[in-house]
Motif scaffolding. Structure first.
Motif, PDB file in Angstrom:
ATOM      1  N   GLY A  21       0.793  -1.219   0.000  1.00 52.02           N
ATOM      2  CA  GLY A  21       0.000   0.000   0.000  1.00 52.02           C
ATOM      3  C   GLY A  21       0.827   1.270   0.000  1.00 52.02           C
ATOM      4  N   ASP A  22       1.893   1.316   0.778  1.00 47.34           N
ATOM      5  CA  ASP A  22       2.712   2.523   0.880  1.00 47.34           C
ATOM      6  C   ASP A  22       4.172   2.119   1.066  1.00 47.34           C
ATOM      7  N   PRO A  23       4.874   1.847  -0.047  1.00 51.07           N
ATOM      8  CA  PRO A  23       6.244   1.354   0.068  1.00 51.07           C
ATOM      9  C   PRO A  23       7.208   2.367   0.703  1.00 51.07           C
ATOM     10  N   ARG A  24       6.999   3.662   0.479  1.00 55.69           N
ATOM     11  CA  ARG A  24       7.913   4.654   1.071  1.00 55.69           C
ATOM     12  C   ARG A  24       7.786   4.653   2.591  1.00 55.69           C
ATOM     13  N   PHE A  25       6.556   4.575   3.087  1.00 58.68           N
ATOM     14  CA  PHE A  25       6.351   4.532   4.533  1.00 58.68           C
ATOM     15  C   PHE A  25       6.946   3.247   5.122  1.00 58.68           C
ATOM     16  N   ALA A  26       6.751   2.133   4.441  1.00 57.03           N
ATOM     17  CA  ALA A  26       7.301   0.857   4.919  1.00 57.03           C
ATOM     18  C   ALA A  26       8.824   0.916   4.974  1.00 57.03           C
ATOM     19  N   ASP A  27       9.443   1.535   3.965  1.00 55.75           N
ATOM     20  CA  ASP A  27      10.900   1.678   3.975  1.00 55.75           C
ATOM     21  C   ASP A  27      11.354   2.585   5.110  1.00 55.75           C
ATOM     22  N   ALA A  28      10.596   3.653   5.364  1.00 56.26           N
ATOM     23  CA  ALA A  28      10.948   4.568   6.456  1.00 56.26           C
ATOM     24  C   ALA A  28      10.840   3.867   7.809  1.00 56.26           C
ATOM     25  N   VAL A  29       9.801   3.054   7.977  1.00 54.24           N
ATOM     26  CA  VAL A  29       9.640   2.311   9.228  1.00 54.24           C
ATOM     27  C   VAL A  29      10.765   1.288   9.375  1.00 54.24           C
ATOM     28  N   HIS A  30      11.100   0.618   8.288  1.00 51.92           N
ATOM     29  CA  HIS A  30      12.178  -0.369   8.329  1.00 51.92           C
ATOM     30  C   HIS A  30      13.512   0.298   8.637  1.00 51.92           C
ATOM     31  N   ALA A  31      13.758   1.492   8.071  1.00 56.75           N
ATOM     32  CA  ALA A  31      15.008   2.202   8.317  1.00 56.75           C
ATOM     33  C   ALA A  31      15.096   2.693   9.756  1.00 56.75           C
ATOM     34  N   ALA A  32      13.961   2.916  10.402  1.00 51.94           N
ATOM     35  CA  ALA A  32      13.962   3.374  11.788  1.00 51.94           C
ATOM     36  C   ALA A  32      14.192   2.222  12.775  1.00 51.94           C
ATOM     37  N   ASP A  33      14.200   1.011  12.305  1.00 54.73           N
ATOM     38  CA  ASP A  33      14.423  -0.152  13.159  1.00 54.73           C
ATOM     39  C   ASP A  33      15.851  -0.092  13.700  1.00 54.73           C
ATOM     40  N   PRO A  34      16.055  -0.189  15.014  1.00 56.08           N
ATOM     41  CA  PRO A  34      17.407  -0.114  15.573  1.00 56.08           C
ATOM     42  C   PRO A  34      18.331  -1.223  15.068  1.00 56.08           C
ATOM     43  N   ARG A  35      17.766  -2.372  14.743  1.00 56.66           N
ATOM     44  CA  ARG A  35      18.612  -3.465  14.245  1.00 56.66           C
ATOM     45  C   ARG A  35      19.278  -3.091  12.933  1.00 56.66           C
ATOM     46  N   VAL A  36      18.565  -2.341  12.097  1.00 60.18           N
ATOM     47  CA  VAL A  36      19.138  -1.895  10.822  1.00 60.18           C
ATOM     48  C   VAL A  36      20.307  -0.956  11.100  1.00 60.18           C
ATOM     49  N   HIS A  37      20.114  -0.054  12.061  1.00 54.90           N
ATOM     50  CA  HIS A  37      21.171   0.895  12.421  1.00 54.90           C
ATOM     51  C   HIS A  37      22.414   0.152  12.921  1.00 54.90           C
ATOM     52  N   TYR A  38      22.232  -0.803  13.817  1.00 51.00           N
ATOM     53  CA  TYR A  38      23.373  -1.530  14.368  1.00 51.00           C
ATOM     54  C   TYR A  38      24.020  -2.426  13.323  1.00 51.00           C
ATOM     55  N   ARG A  39      23.243  -2.963  12.406  1.00 49.56           N
ATOM     56  CA  ARG A  39      23.813  -3.768  11.323  1.00 49.56           C
ATOM     57  C   ARG A  39      24.732  -2.913  10.461  1.00 49.56           C
ATOM     58  N   ARG A  40      24.300  -1.688  10.173  1.00 49.06           N
ATOM     59  CA  ARG A  40      25.151  -0.769   9.396  1.00 49.06           C
ATOM     60  C   ARG A  40      26.447  -0.467  10.133  1.00 49.06           C
ATOM     61  N   ARG A  41      26.357  -0.317  11.450  1.00 53.32           N
ATOM     62  CA  ARG A  41      27.563  -0.037  12.233  1.00 53.32           C
ATOM     63  C   ARG A  41      28.532  -1.215  12.194  1.00 53.32           C
ATOM     64  N   VAL A  42      27.991  -2.438  12.261  1.00 57.36           N
ATOM     65  CA  VAL A  42      28.864  -3.621  12.184  1.00 57.36           C
ATOM     66  C   VAL A  42      29.548  -3.680  10.822  1.00 57.36           C
ATOM     67  N   ILE A  43      28.784  -3.411   9.774  1.00 56.81           N
ATOM     68  CA  ILE A  43      29.358  -3.430   8.418  1.00 56.81           C
ATOM     69  C   ILE A  43      30.393  -2.327   8.262  1.00 56.81           C
ATOM     70  N   ALA A  44      30.152  -1.153   8.839  1.00 56.82           N
ATOM     71  CA  ALA A  44      31.116  -0.049   8.747  1.00 56.82           C
ATOM     72  C   ALA A  44      32.380  -0.341   9.551  1.00 56.82           C
TER      73      ALA A  44
END
Length: 140
Positions: A21-44
Motif C-alpha cells: 500500500g505505501d512502500p515509502r512509509f514501509a521503507d521509512a519504518v524499516h530504516a527506523a528499526d534499531p537493528r538496521v542501524h546496528y547492522r550498518r555499524r557492524v558493516i562499517a
C-alpha cells in the motif's frame, strides 16, 4: 513473550499489506528499526578493522612504531564498536537477563544459598528475619 505462529502470520500479512500500500512509509519504518542501524555499524566497522590491520603491518614493515600503534588502536576500536553493535542488534548483552526471564530477588538468593551450601542466613540475619516475621504477623 514470543508471538504464536498465528500472530506471526498475521503480523507478516500486515507488513506485506503495508509494503504494497505505501512502500515509502514501509521503507521509512524499516530504516527506523534499531537493528538496521546496528547492522550498518557492524558493516562499517569491518573496513575500519581492515584499515587498522594495514596500518599495523605498514608500521611494522617501515619500522615506525607510532603507525603500528595507531593501526592497533584502530583495529581495537573497530572491533569493540562491531561487537557492541552486534550485541545490541541481537539483544544479547553480557550478564543481563531479560526482565521476563529474571527470578525474583528472594529466588536468586535462595538459589545462591543452595549452590553455596549455606543455610538461610547468619545469626544477625536470622534475628532480623524473625523480628520481621513477628511484625508481619502482628505479634509486636
Amino acid at each position: 513473550m514470543p508471538l504464536s505462529e498465528h500472530e506471526q502470520r498475521q503480523l507478516e500479512q500486515i507488513e506485506q499489506a503495508l509494503r504494497a500500500g505505501d512502500p515509502r512509509f514501509a521503507d521509512a519504518v524499516h530504516a527506523a528499526d534499531p537493528r538496521v542501524h546496528y547492522r550498518r555499524r557492524v558493516i562499517a566497522a569491518a573496513p575500519g578493522f581492515v584499515i587498522g590491520v594495514g596500518l599495523l603491518l605498514a608500521g611494522v614493515v617501515i619500522n615506525v612504531i607510532l603507525i603500528a600503534v595507531a593501526g592497533f588502536v584502530v583495529m581495537l576500536a573497530c572491533s569493540l564498536w562491531a561487537v557492541t553493535s552486534y550485541r545490541r542488534m541481537t539483544g544479547s548483552t553480557t550478564g543481563r537477563v531479560p526482565a521476563k526471564d529474571r527470578r525474583s530477588g528472594k529466588e536468586r538468593r535462595a538459589a545462591k544459598d543452595q549452590r553455596a551450601g549455606k543455610q538461610a542466613g547468619s545469626g544477625l540475619m536470622k534475628r532480623l528475619e524473625e523480628r520481621w516475621r513477628r511484625r508481619q504477623a502482628g505479634d509486636r
